[in-house]
Motif scaffolding. Structure first.
Motif, PDB file in Angstrom:
ATOM      1  N   GLY A  80      14.391  -4.718  -7.277  1.00  0.00           N
ATOM      2  CA  GLY A  80      15.054  -4.131  -6.118  1.00  0.00           C
ATOM      3  C   GLY A  80      14.653  -2.683  -5.957  1.00  0.00           C
ATOM      4  N   THR A  81      15.346  -1.975  -5.089  1.00  0.00           N
ATOM      5  CA  THR A  81      15.028  -0.562  -4.922  1.00  0.00           C
ATOM      6  C   THR A  81      15.503   0.199  -6.150  1.00  0.00           C
ATOM      7  N   ALA A  82      14.946   1.393  -6.343  1.00  0.00           N
ATOM      8  CA  ALA A  82      15.324   2.181  -7.506  1.00  0.00           C
ATOM      9  C   ALA A  82      16.836   2.400  -7.531  1.00  0.00           C
ATOM     10  N   ALA A  83      17.420   2.671  -6.365  1.00  0.00           N
ATOM     11  CA  ALA A  83      18.858   2.925  -6.330  1.00  0.00           C
ATOM     12  C   ALA A  83      19.636   1.676  -6.750  1.00  0.00           C
ATOM     13  N   GLN A  84      19.240   0.512  -6.249  1.00  0.00           N
ATOM     14  CA  GLN A  84      19.941  -0.723  -6.608  1.00  0.00           C
ATOM     15  C   GLN A  84      19.893  -0.963  -8.114  1.00  0.00           C
ATOM     16  N   ILE A  85      18.737  -0.727  -8.694  1.00  0.00           N
ATOM     17  CA  ILE A  85      18.562  -1.073 -10.096  1.00  0.00           C
ATOM     18  C   ILE A  85      19.180  -0.024 -11.009  1.00  0.00           C
ATOM     19  N   LEU A  86      19.128   1.232 -10.620  1.00  0.00           N
ATOM     20  CA  LEU A  86      19.548   2.275 -11.555  1.00  0.00           C
ATOM     21  C   LEU A  86      21.023   2.659 -11.390  1.00  0.00           C
ATOM     22  N   ARG A  87      21.600   2.407 -10.234  1.00  0.00           N
ATOM     23  CA  ARG A  87      22.993   2.789 -10.029  1.00  0.00           C
ATOM     24  C   ARG A  87      23.941   1.698 -10.498  1.00  0.00           C
ATOM     25  N   ASP A  88      23.705   0.471  -9.996  1.00  0.00           N
ATOM     26  CA  ASP A  88      24.664  -0.595 -10.275  1.00  0.00           C
ATOM     27  C   ASP A  88      23.932  -1.928 -10.310  1.00  0.00           C
ATOM     28  N   PRO A  89      23.130  -2.145 -11.342  1.00  0.00           N
ATOM     29  CA  PRO A  89      22.262  -3.319 -11.348  1.00  0.00           C
ATOM     30  C   PRO A  89      23.047  -4.624 -11.436  1.00  0.00           C
ATOM     31  N   SER A  90      22.479  -5.683 -10.861  1.00  0.00           N
ATOM     32  CA  SER A  90      23.199  -6.960 -10.851  1.00  0.00           C
ATOM     33  C   SER A  90      22.632  -7.944 -11.856  1.00  0.00           C
ATOM     34  N   HIS A  91      22.174  -7.450 -12.984  1.00  0.00           N
ATOM     35  CA  HIS A  91      21.792  -8.388 -14.042  1.00  0.00           C
ATOM     36  C   HIS A  91      22.354  -7.861 -15.359  1.00  0.00           C
ATOM     37  N   PRO A  92      22.939  -8.735 -16.171  1.00  0.00           N
ATOM     38  CA  PRO A  92      23.567  -8.274 -17.420  1.00  0.00           C
ATOM     39  C   PRO A  92      22.620  -7.485 -18.316  1.00  0.00           C
ATOM     40  N   TYR A  93      21.334  -7.912 -18.371  1.00  0.00           N
ATOM     41  CA  TYR A  93      20.414  -7.185 -19.245  1.00  0.00           C
ATOM     42  C   TYR A  93      20.194  -5.771 -18.743  1.00  0.00           C
ATOM     43  N   ALA A  94      19.982  -5.631 -17.428  1.00  0.00           N
ATOM     44  CA  ALA A  94      19.728  -4.307 -16.868  1.00  0.00           C
ATOM     45  C   ALA A  94      20.935  -3.396 -17.091  1.00  0.00           C
ATOM     46  N   ARG A  95      22.138  -3.979 -17.012  1.00  0.00           N
ATOM     47  CA  ARG A  95      23.335  -3.158 -17.240  1.00  0.00           C
ATOM     48  C   ARG A  95      23.403  -2.721 -18.701  1.00  0.00           C
ATOM     49  N   GLY A  96      23.072  -3.652 -19.585  1.00  0.00           N
ATOM     50  CA  GLY A  96      23.073  -3.305 -21.008  1.00  0.00           C
ATOM     51  C   GLY A  96      22.054  -2.221 -21.319  1.00  0.00           C
ATOM     52  N   LEU A  97      20.890  -2.340 -20.685  1.00  0.00           N
ATOM     53  CA  LEU A  97      19.826  -1.368 -20.889  1.00  0.00           C
ATOM     54  C   LEU A  97      20.289   0.009 -20.424  1.00  0.00           C
ATOM     55  N   VAL A 125       9.722   8.621 -10.185  1.00  0.00           N
ATOM     56  CA  VAL A 125       8.494   8.336  -9.437  1.00  0.00           C
ATOM     57  C   VAL A 125       8.495   7.034  -8.637  1.00  0.00           C
ATOM     58  N   CYS A 126       9.466   6.157  -8.834  1.00  0.00           N
ATOM     59  CA  CYS A 126       9.328   4.828  -8.230  1.00  0.00           C
ATOM     60  C   CYS A 126      10.283   4.587  -7.063  1.00  0.00           C
ATOM     61  N   ASP A 127       9.749   3.873  -6.057  1.00  0.00           N
ATOM     62  CA  ASP A 127      10.610   3.434  -4.958  1.00  0.00           C
ATOM     63  C   ASP A 127      11.317   2.141  -5.346  1.00  0.00           C
ATOM     64  N   ARG A 128      10.581   1.284  -6.007  1.00  0.00           N
ATOM     65  CA  ARG A 128      11.111  -0.020  -6.366  1.00  0.00           C
ATOM     66  C   ARG A 128      10.975  -0.236  -7.866  1.00  0.00           C
ATOM     67  N   VAL A 129      11.849  -1.077  -8.433  1.00  0.00           N
ATOM     68  CA  VAL A 129      11.825  -1.311  -9.873  1.00  0.00           C
ATOM     69  C   VAL A 129      11.919  -2.806 -10.145  1.00  0.00           C
ATOM     70  N   ALA A 130      11.121  -3.264 -11.114  1.00  0.00           N
ATOM     71  CA  ALA A 130      11.272  -4.631 -11.602  1.00  0.00           C
ATOM     72  C   ALA A 130      11.624  -4.558 -13.083  1.00  0.00           C
ATOM     73  N   ALA A 173       0.852  -1.193   0.000  1.00  0.00           N
ATOM     74  CA  ALA A 173       0.000   0.000   0.000  1.00  0.00           C
ATOM     75  C   ALA A 173       0.885   1.239   0.000  1.00  0.00           C
ATOM     76  N   GLY A 174       0.539   2.187  -0.843  1.00  0.00           N
ATOM     77  CA  GLY A 174       1.286   3.441  -0.884  1.00  0.00           C
ATOM     78  C   GLY A 174       2.642   3.350  -1.553  1.00  0.00           C
ATOM     79  N   GLU A 175       2.986   2.164  -2.041  1.00  0.00           N
ATOM     80  CA  GLU A 175       4.304   2.011  -2.649  1.00  0.00           C
ATOM     81  C   GLU A 175       4.216   2.284  -4.148  1.00  0.00           C
ATOM     82  N   SER A 176       5.314   2.778  -4.759  1.00  0.00           N
ATOM     83  CA  SER A 176       5.270   2.880  -6.210  1.00  0.00           C
ATOM     84  C   SER A 176       6.377   2.038  -6.809  1.00  0.00           C
ATOM     85  N   ILE A 177       5.963   1.201  -7.737  1.00  0.00           N
ATOM     86  CA  ILE A 177       6.905   0.255  -8.320  1.00  0.00           C
ATOM     87  C   ILE A 177       6.950   0.478  -9.823  1.00  0.00           C
ATOM     88  N   GLY A 178       8.134   0.421 -10.401  1.00  0.00           N
ATOM     89  CA  GLY A 178       8.291   0.620 -11.832  1.00  0.00           C
ATOM     90  C   GLY A 178       8.495  -0.704 -12.538  1.00  0.00           C
TER      91      GLY A 178
END
Ligand SMILES: Nc1ncnc2c1ncn2[C@@H]1O[C@H](COP(=O)(O)OP(=O)(O)OP(=O)(O)O)[C@@H](O)[C@H]1O
Ligand code: SF4
Ligand code: SF4
Ligand SMILES: [Mg+2]
Lengths: 677, 319
Positions: free
Chosen positions: A245-262, A229-234, A41-46
């Motif tokens: 994970g959290t927006a910071a985890q995903i956007l700063r230094d993601p731990s999946h090769p695809y996310a890094r490529g993106l 706008v998002c706290d969490r990202v999938a 509730a109240g969370e925003s996920i991307g």
């Protein structure tokens, strides 16, 4: 506004959901595979991912809705304890648009064209609000005010087509808010809007989420918007969640090769390099095989990845990743390395535009007979630009700023009111394409935004490429085949594409064919009109690399039009900023994007979003859409946050030169840093 | 809106005028004239010359056209070749008969087509839709004279419910056309329903798939309310023009059907007058057909404009 009761459990829980369609052969092909995801509730996920990754399907499934042909193959979706796929139509109708509302991608098409927007919001109120009917009209105005629309009473009486894209999107938001939802699903709500409009809408959504405490599921391919706008990202890939994970985890230094490529394929204002292309494309539904779905494109894949599908498992930093080698992913770089600027350019001119003015208002037969001139202000005016051979000029501005209009005029599709268009400094181009010689036509090539509309769907790629070769070079037989194959190789497509039809190609491949067709003419100048806007970022990066290769090999000049300031920065040697068809600023890329800027350039740059959760855009001007330029004075006077006063309204600002070749049209004296002359 | 109405009416008048010229030239180009057609074998020598002088056929073409046009403008369409009757009277009866046939088909066909088209679209790919769509395709592809003959076979030869052929003379009172007129009406209804229904069906299907229909559902709008408020008003706009074309086609006289049923309508009269080189009658009918086409299409465009907020406001605000 009442805040919904906060419970401890998630408001939306997706559990092992698989969705698919039946192929012609009768097999079930999955579009979503085994998705487990929850929204508090109240969370925003991307939800992010390339086109076709299933993000919209997932968002709609959260409403218990699947497009025709799609079926649930397993798993469930619960919205505050209600199993959404086990409900009958009536109970779904109560939830949808009420406690759970959707804001669609294209509000222009999602509002019924036959109903006034006030009536459409009223409909939502009637369906979902406890308010007595008599108070609805007032509530509609409240809602329109809440989404920061000026003059709500007049907006409520209009039809959707009488609103700008940003206003339509605000109306859609107001409609979603009518039922006081606990959760809001947003499917690319800002795609296709101008940077400034997008930034304003995102701020609005942030504020609303805070005011009302509703949860948000935000679907987008734009990591900058997600970051805001998002706290969490999938991150989704081929119908799976591959990283969460959290927006910071995903956007700063993601731990999946695809996310890094993106992340690496996104052009950023802070970058000096071209974004890095992520080669290959995702497997089609059902084509993922036994191993990791990303294996074909992964730089660190091993034997194991081919045969064993990784699970979504938690790793050290708390994020969940679907990868066998989360320790090794850090070796994949997060930015490109190819520097597109600082090339040595010859001094020869390629194109010069002299005092070009263009108007769409053509004097009709009646006006011409009566000699009554349509005294309208020209759409585009006073364009003086010189382009050197091999140079790339970026053209930026909001929609309606005249970017495409100028390109059309150069291509001869729209004769200017007055002014010269000359090639190589002396060769004046006739204003109309019919009057141009074959050599002129060869020299100037135009590539459009949408390859679907510019490539004939009935012709094979070989036929499409052969046309200019036959026309301009009289090639035939063996020579023709050799040249088409060479052209395809130049845009990195194999010869097996020759016999395909455009419909058998992906969006990026089609755009490469369009580029190849333009280069078949061996042009002096290529005009690129938003050619990467319809493409995924990874594909866009590949097209940018391709354009860079081609200009290095052929010495071609480009005029590169885009509303995306980061893309323009990545590729251009020089940039011109347009507002309402008038030049505001022109200069070398570093200077235009530097600290000394026209107030409008500042507004544009302030609205650009970076894929960084801490990045805050600065919105200094409104996002009003102006229909036509003012009759005199500075074109930007009505929106300028730094307006001086009467002088801006009365007198056209004079050009002031700062660094070499960096010119700004503005009355203010405090634009320049003091050390400049 | 008013200016567009005036512009379109002016264009319509010009169209009608051009049609009259084209018809005139067309009949001129055809070998022979009213006298060769009338005298047949004896069309030679003095007889032919006298006949031509009597009918004024010896004068240059532009003069004859001018005279006809001047008369037509003052409402006089001329007299029949035997000089007995006013053409307006002859054509008038035929026009009345055609109107009877057409209005019958329109009154049955349009509601039927709308109903079947909408239901088929809502029940897409279900048995009802499959039956309706296949029948419609059959009705469109089978030539009219075949379906007409089939109906005659069934309803008049086997069942003996209605006469298969109209024997009423063209100027008889309307009541005498019943029940003979029912079979031709049925055939026409079949054909026009098929055409309109298919447009309605595909337009409704397309609108059902639109973003705004999907949005209405996701906003919690009940299904039938979505259909009636969000889908149908938008889906039926493009059918207005198809309906108009069908009506124009019906009013222009349907030669094949009239021939099969021996029905005394405009279509057959047109064919007869051409083979008789009876220019005044041909011209009169051509004028009627052209005006109907122009008028019905203008009406359809007006209706579309009034019903479509996009066009309506564009005209109010734009100009
Ligand atoms: N009605 C349908 N029938 C069959 N397949 C479909 C249908 N709708 C979507 N798909 C397929 O499902 C996959 C996911 O589609 P979806 O629209 O969810 O992607 P997306 O990530 O939202 O893409 P985009 O960024 O282009 O909106 C794609 O492969 C698409 O081709
Ligand atoms: S599992 Fe293997 S192929 Fe898949 S992303 Fe990880 S390393 Fe790459
Ligand atoms: S001239 Fe005036 S209105 Fe125009 S940009 Fe400069 S300060 Fe703003
Ligand atoms: Mg989508």
């Amino acid at each position: 506004m009442t805040t919904p009761p906060k419970s401890n459990g998630p408001i939306i829980a997706v559990d092992g959901l698989s969705v698919g369609f039946r192929s012609r052969a009768g097999a079930w092909l999955p579009v979503l595979r085994d998705i487990t995801l929850s929204v508090g509730a109240g969370e925003s996920i991307g939800l992010v991912g390339e086109s076709g990754s299933g993000k919209s399907t997932l968002a709609l499934a959260m409403m218990g809705y699947l497009k025709t042909g799609l079926h649930v193959l397993g798993g469930r979706v619960d919205f505050s304890g209600i199993d959404m796929f086990a409900q009958d139509r009536q109970s779904l109708e109560k939830v949808r648009g009420g406690r759970l509302a959707l804001i669609p991608q294209n509000s222009g098409q999602s509002l019924a064209p036959n109903l006034r927007v006030g009536a459409q919001i009223g409909e939502a109120l009637r369906l979902h609000s406890a308010l007595p009917e008599a108070r609805h009209a007032a509530r509609v105005l409240d809602l329109l005010t809440q989404v920061r629309l000026p003059d709500p009473a007049s907006i409520a009486r209009r039809y959707p087509h009488e609103l700008s894209g940003g206003q339509q999107q605000r109306v859609a938001i107001a409609m979603a808010l009518a039922g006081e939802p606990e959760a809001l699903l947003l499917d690319e709500p800002t795609t296709g809007l101008d940077v400034t409009t997008q930034a304003h809408i995102l701020e609005l959504l942030r504020d609303l989420a805070r005011e009302t405490g509703m949860a948000m599921v935000y679907v987008s391919h734009d990591l900058g918007a997600i970051a805001r706008v998002c706290d969490r990202v999938a991150v989704m890939y081929a119908g799976e969640v591959v990283l969460e994970g959290t927006a910071a985890q995903i956007l700063r230094d993601p731990s999946h090769p695809y996310a890094r490529g993106l992340l690496a394929s996104i052009p950023k204002l802070s970058d000096v390099c071209l974004p890095r292309a992520l080669d290959g494309r995702p497997p089609p539904p059902g084509g993922a095989g036994d191993g990791c779905a990303f294996v074909a494109r992964c730089a660190i894949a091993t034997e194991r990845c081919m045969v064993e599908r990784p699970d979504l498992s938690r790793i050290a930093d708390g994020a969940k990743t679907r990868c066998h080698l989360p320790q090794q992913v850090r070796s994949i770089p997060l930015s490109g390395e190819r520097n597109a600027q600082q090339r040595q350019l010859p001094a020869e001119l390629s194109l010069s535009l002299g005092d070009l003015a263009i108007s769409y208002a053509r004097a009709g037969l009646f006006e011409r007979l009566t000699g009554r001139d349509t005294a309208k202000v020209a759409t585009v005016d006073g364009i003086d630009i010189e382009l050197r051979q091999g140079e790339t000029l970026g053209l930026v501005g909001e929609s309606g700023s005249g970017k495409s209009t100028i390109l059309k005029s150069i291509a001869g599709l729209l004769p200017p009111l007055h002014g010269q268009i000359a090639l190589r400094g002396q060769d004046d181009l006739p204003p109309r394409v019919e009057d141009r010689s074959a050599k002129h036509l060869r020299d100037v090539q135009l590539i459009f935004q949408n390859p679907d509309e510019s490539l004939n769907p009935r012709q094979t790629i070989a036929q499409i490429l052969a046309q200019p070769l036959k026309l301009y070079f009289g090639l035939s037989g063996q020579a023709l085949i050799a040249r088409t194959t060479a052209l395809l190789a130049q845009v990195r497509l194999g010869a097996h594409y020759l016999e395909r039809l455009p419909s058998q190609l992906s969006g990026g491949e089609k755009q490469r064919v369009a580029v190849a067709r333009a280069f078949a003419a061996q042009p002096e100048l290529v005009l690129c009109d938003e050619i990467t806007s319809a493409l995924d970022v990874s594909v866009q990066a590949a097209v940018l690399e391709l354009l860079d290769d081609l200009r290095r090999d052929n010495g071609t000049s480009y005029i590169f039009v885009s509303h995306d300031l980061a893309v323009v920065k990545a590729l251009s040697d020089r940039v011109a900023v347009l507002y309402q068809g008038r030049l505001c600023e022109i200069g070398p890329t570093v200077d235009v994007y530097g600290p000394t800027a026209h107030p409008y350039t500042e507004v544009l740059l302030g609205a650009v979003l970076e894929p960084d959760p801490d990045f805050v855009p600065s919105l200094s001007a409104s996002d009003v859409v102006e229909q036509s330029p003012p009759a005199r004075g500075c074109p930007f006077q009505r929106r300028c946050p730094k307006r001086l006063g009467a002088i801006c309204d009365q007198t056209a600002p004079p050009p002031k030169t700062f660094a070499a070749g960096h010119t700004i049209w503005c009355h203010r004296d405090d634009l320049a840093a003091p050390q400049l002359s | 809106m008013l200016s567009m109405l005036m512009r379109r009416s002016a264009l319509g008048l010009i169209t009608v005028w051009l049609v009259s010229i084209i018809i005139f030239i067309g009949v001129e180009i055809l070998p022979g004239d009213a006298c060769t057609a009338f005298l047949e074998r004896e069309a030679q020598g003095l007889l032919l010359e006298n006949c031509r002088r009597d009918l004024g056929l010896d004068r240059p073409a532009w003069m004859r056209y001018g005279e006809w046009a001047a008369n037509a403008l003052s409402g006089n369409l001329g007299v029949s070749p035997d000089g007995q009757r006013q053409i307006s009277e002859l054509v008038g009866y035929r026009l009345r008969n055609t109107l009877l046939l057409a209005s019958g088909a329109i009154l049955c066909g349009i509601p039927l087509a709308l109903f079947l088209g909408i239901v088929a679209a809502l029940w897409r790919d279900r048995p009802f839709d499959i039956i309706v769509s296949t029948t419609a395709i059959a009705a469109m592809t089978i030539p009219e004279f075949v379906s007409a003959t089939l109906l005659i076979l069934i309803f008049s030869v086997w069942l003996g419910w209605v006469p298969g052929i109209v024997l009423t003379s063209s100027n008889a009172p309307l009541a005498e056309f019943f029940p003979e007129v029912l079979l031709p009406i049925a055939v026409l209804t079949l054909v026009m329903t098929a055409h309109i229904l298919r447009t309605v069906r595909s337009s409704v299907i397309e609108t059902l798939a639109s973003d705004y229909a999907q949005m209405a559902l996701l906003k919690g709008v009940p299904y039938w309310q979505m259909v009636f408020r969000h889908v149908l008003p938008n889906a039926l706009l493009p059918t207005i023009n198809v309906v108009a074309l069908t009506i124009a086609w019906l009013l222009g006289g349907v030669v094949v059907i009239e021939t099969v049923f021996n029905y005394p309508g405009l279509g057959r009269m047109m064919i007869d007058s051409i083979s008789d080189r009876d220019l005044p009658v041909t011209q009169a009918i051509a004028l009627i057909i052209a005006s109907v086409y122009v008028g019905v299409n203008l009406l359809a465009d007006l209706l579309t404009m009034v019903a479509n907020p996009r066009l309506r406001t564009a005209h109010l605000r734009g100009k």
